[in-house]
Design a protein around this motif. Structure first.
Motif, PDB file in Angstrom:
ATOM      1  N   GLU A  27      52.242  45.489  38.885  1.00 43.07           N
ATOM      2  CA  GLU A  27      51.053  44.737  39.299  1.00 43.07           C
ATOM      3  C   GLU A  27      50.486  43.881  38.177  1.00 43.07           C
ATOM      4  OE1 GLU A  27      51.118  48.529  41.806  1.00 43.07           O
ATOM      5  OE2 GLU A  27      51.521  47.937  39.729  1.00 43.07           O
ATOM      6  N   LEU A  28      50.657  44.326  36.938  1.00 46.96           N
ATOM      7  CA  LEU A  28      50.147  43.571  35.791  1.00 46.96           C
ATOM      8  C   LEU A  28      50.995  42.345  35.485  1.00 46.96           C
ATOM      9  CD1 LEU A  28      49.138  46.487  33.387  1.00 46.96           C
ATOM     10  CD2 LEU A  28      47.668  45.193  34.924  1.00 46.96           C
ATOM     11  N   ARG A  29      52.161  42.251  36.113  1.00 49.36           N
ATOM     12  CA  ARG A  29      53.037  41.087  35.933  1.00 49.36           C
ATOM     13  C   ARG A  29      53.055  40.193  37.171  1.00 49.36           C
ATOM     14  NH1 ARG A  29      57.695  43.074  36.186  1.00 49.36           N
ATOM     15  NH2 ARG A  29      57.451  45.325  35.966  1.00 49.36           N
ATOM     16  N   ARG A  30      52.074  40.382  38.046  1.00 51.66           N
ATOM     17  CA  ARG A  30      52.002  39.576  39.266  1.00 51.66           C
ATOM     18  C   ARG A  30      50.850  38.584  39.188  1.00 51.66           C
ATOM     19  NH1 ARG A  30      52.805  44.612  43.502  1.00 51.66           N
ATOM     20  NH2 ARG A  30      55.008  45.019  42.982  1.00 51.66           N
ATOM     21  N   ALA A  31      50.965  37.519  39.962  1.00 49.63           N
ATOM     22  CA  ALA A  31      49.925  36.492  40.013  1.00 49.63           C
ATOM     23  C   ALA A  31      49.769  36.009  41.448  1.00 49.63           C
ATOM     24  CB  ALA A  31      50.279  35.324  39.105  1.00 49.63           C
ATOM     25  N   TYR A  32      48.557  35.648  41.796  1.00 49.57           N
ATOM     26  CA  TYR A  32      48.279  35.039  43.101  1.00 49.57           C
ATOM     27  C   TYR A  32      48.454  33.534  42.957  1.00 49.57           C
ATOM     28  CZ  TYR A  32      45.740  33.674  47.334  1.00 49.57           C
ATOM     29  OH  TYR A  32      45.389  33.126  48.544  1.00 49.57           O
ATOM     30  N   VAL A  33      49.378  32.966  43.729  1.00 50.99           N
ATOM     31  CA  VAL A  33      49.630  31.526  43.682  1.00 50.99           C
ATOM     32  C   VAL A  33      49.543  30.950  45.093  1.00 50.99           C
ATOM     33  CG1 VAL A  33      51.069  31.685  41.606  1.00 50.99           C
ATOM     34  CG2 VAL A  33      52.134  31.857  43.865  1.00 50.99           C
ATOM     35  N   LYS A  34      49.325  29.635  45.175  1.00 49.01           N
ATOM     36  CA  LYS A  34      49.110  28.983  46.470  1.00 49.01           C
ATOM     37  C   LYS A  34      50.266  28.102  46.915  1.00 49.01           C
ATOM     38  CE  LYS A  34      44.094  28.990  45.818  1.00 49.01           C
ATOM     39  NZ  LYS A  34      42.857  28.156  45.723  1.00 49.01           N
ATOM     40  N   LEU A  35      51.296  27.964  46.063  1.00 46.25           N
ATOM     41  CA  LEU A  35      52.426  27.110  46.417  1.00 46.25           C
ATOM     42  C   LEU A  35      53.722  27.909  46.419  1.00 46.25           C
ATOM     43  CD1 LEU A  35      51.569  23.949  44.268  1.00 46.25           C
ATOM     44  CD2 LEU A  35      51.234  24.240  46.722  1.00 46.25           C
ATOM     45  N   PRO A  36      54.594  27.717  47.411  1.00 46.97           N
ATOM     46  CA  PRO A  36      54.466  26.775  48.536  1.00 46.97           C
ATOM     47  C   PRO A  36      53.515  27.252  49.623  1.00 46.97           C
ATOM     48  CG  PRO A  36      56.471  28.029  48.752  1.00 46.97           C
ATOM     49  CD  PRO A  36      55.879  28.407  47.426  1.00 46.97           C
ATOM     50  N   ARG A  37      53.068  28.556  49.491  1.00 42.15           N
ATOM     51  CA  ARG A  37      52.079  29.144  50.401  1.00 42.15           C
ATOM     52  C   ARG A  37      51.386  30.254  49.622  1.00 42.15           C
ATOM     53  NH1 ARG A  37      57.010  30.954  51.308  1.00 42.15           N
ATOM     54  NH2 ARG A  37      57.495  29.190  52.657  1.00 42.15           N
ATOM     55  N   PRO A  38      50.199  30.712  50.043  1.00 40.95           N
ATOM     56  CA  PRO A  38      49.558  31.827  49.330  1.00 40.95           C
ATOM     57  C   PRO A  38      50.451  33.061  49.299  1.00 40.95           C
ATOM     58  CG  PRO A  38      47.984  30.742  50.772  1.00 40.95           C
ATOM     59  CD  PRO A  38      49.325  30.153  51.092  1.00 40.95           C
ATOM     60  N   GLN A  39      50.727  33.548  48.101  1.00 41.91           N
ATOM     61  CA  GLN A  39      51.616  34.702  47.929  1.00 41.91           C
ATOM     62  C   GLN A  39      51.449  35.277  46.534  1.00 41.91           C
ATOM     63  OE1 GLN A  39      55.802  33.463  47.741  1.00 41.91           O
ATOM     64  NE2 GLN A  39      55.131  31.400  47.236  1.00 41.91           N
TER      65      GLN A  39
END
Length: 260
Positions: free
Chosen positions: A69-81
């Motif tokens: 979880e500490l190596r994850r990020a919320y990104v919006k491209l190409p879709r929220p994921q």
């Protein structure tokens, strides 16, 4: 009372842009009162003591290695994921003097969990002492900060929302600390998933450590467990590596004496 206008420098514009994107992150803080007397004891026995920043950085890298979880990020491209990185990239805040102004700039250290304490110390010292414009991340950030605002913000938005580029440009976690000045930040901001800091360290090894996290990526219970494990890592793996530094130094002295 009449004052005077003060033009925003490139560094101040950079901080402003980072805060603009940080405000949109639903950030929550979890803290733990730790006792790192085991690490403090072995560190105190060193003739050349590694900085606390280096030790916490190494510890958080090891923690991130075993906590996806500490190596994850919320990104919006190409879709929220969520985007998960195979390894950590640390973003470390430094106060530097540039063009007559004290400014905060961020250096990146890839895979801190794989680097030795000696190597991490050298990398941080380089970021603190080399001329500002000789550090690639500093030079690049200041160059972007001089662009028109709409272009700057577009580039930053793209960089933060394209998974692969985000890690390369901004890192996976941030460390910002000034406990050496006898103070600590209660609400630091960053667009990254986590930023961690710690307060002054007591003579008995007591210290308050905080992880400020993006609630879209993880939950508080995950962070609470991570902090407990962080304490174990600091008193375990990190303390053991510091102890090996002393043993290596003693062996070097013994070899020199025999040669003489």
């Amino acid at each position: 009372m009449r004052g005077r206008p003060v033009k925003l420098s490139a560094a101040r514009r950079l901080v402003g842009d980072l805060m603009r994107f940080s405000i949109g992150v639903p950030r929550v803080t979890v803290q733990r009162h730790m006792n790192i007397s085991a690490l403090q004891g072995v560190r105190s026995s060193q003739s050349e003591r590694p900085s606390w920043t280096v030790l916490f950085l190494k510890g958080y890298g090891l923690l991130s290695k075993e906590t996806p979880e500490l190596r994850r990020a919320y990104v919006k491209l190409p879709r929220p994921q969520l985007y998960e990185y195979p390894a950590s990239i640390a973003s470390v805040a430094h106060e530097r003097e540039h063009e007559g102004e004290r400014v905060v700039l961020l250096s990146l250290i890839k895979t801190p969990e794989q680097r030795s304490i000696t190597e991490l110390s050298a990398l941080l010292q380089e970021a603190r002492s080399r001329p500002v414009l000789e550090i690639r991340e500093f030079r690049r950030a200041l160059k972007v900060a001089r662009l028109p605002a709409p272009l700057r913000r577009l580039l930053m938005w793209l960089g933060l929302n394209m998974g692969r580029q985000r890690g390369h440009r901004f890192g996976t976690f941030q460390l910002s600390v000034y406990s050496g000045l006898g103070a600590e930040s209660l609400n630091p901001l960053t667009p990254l998933t986590t930023i961690f800091n710690y307060g002054p360290i007591g003579e008995d090894g007591s210290v308050t450590v905080r992880i400020h996290y993006d609630h879209r990526v993880m939950d508080g219970a995950n962070v609470a467990r991570a902090l407990a494990r962080f304490e174990e890592i600091l008193n375990g793996e990190v303390a053991q590596e510091v102890g090996r530094l002393r043993q290596a130094g003693d062996a070097s002295v013994t070899t020199s004496e025999r040669s003489a």
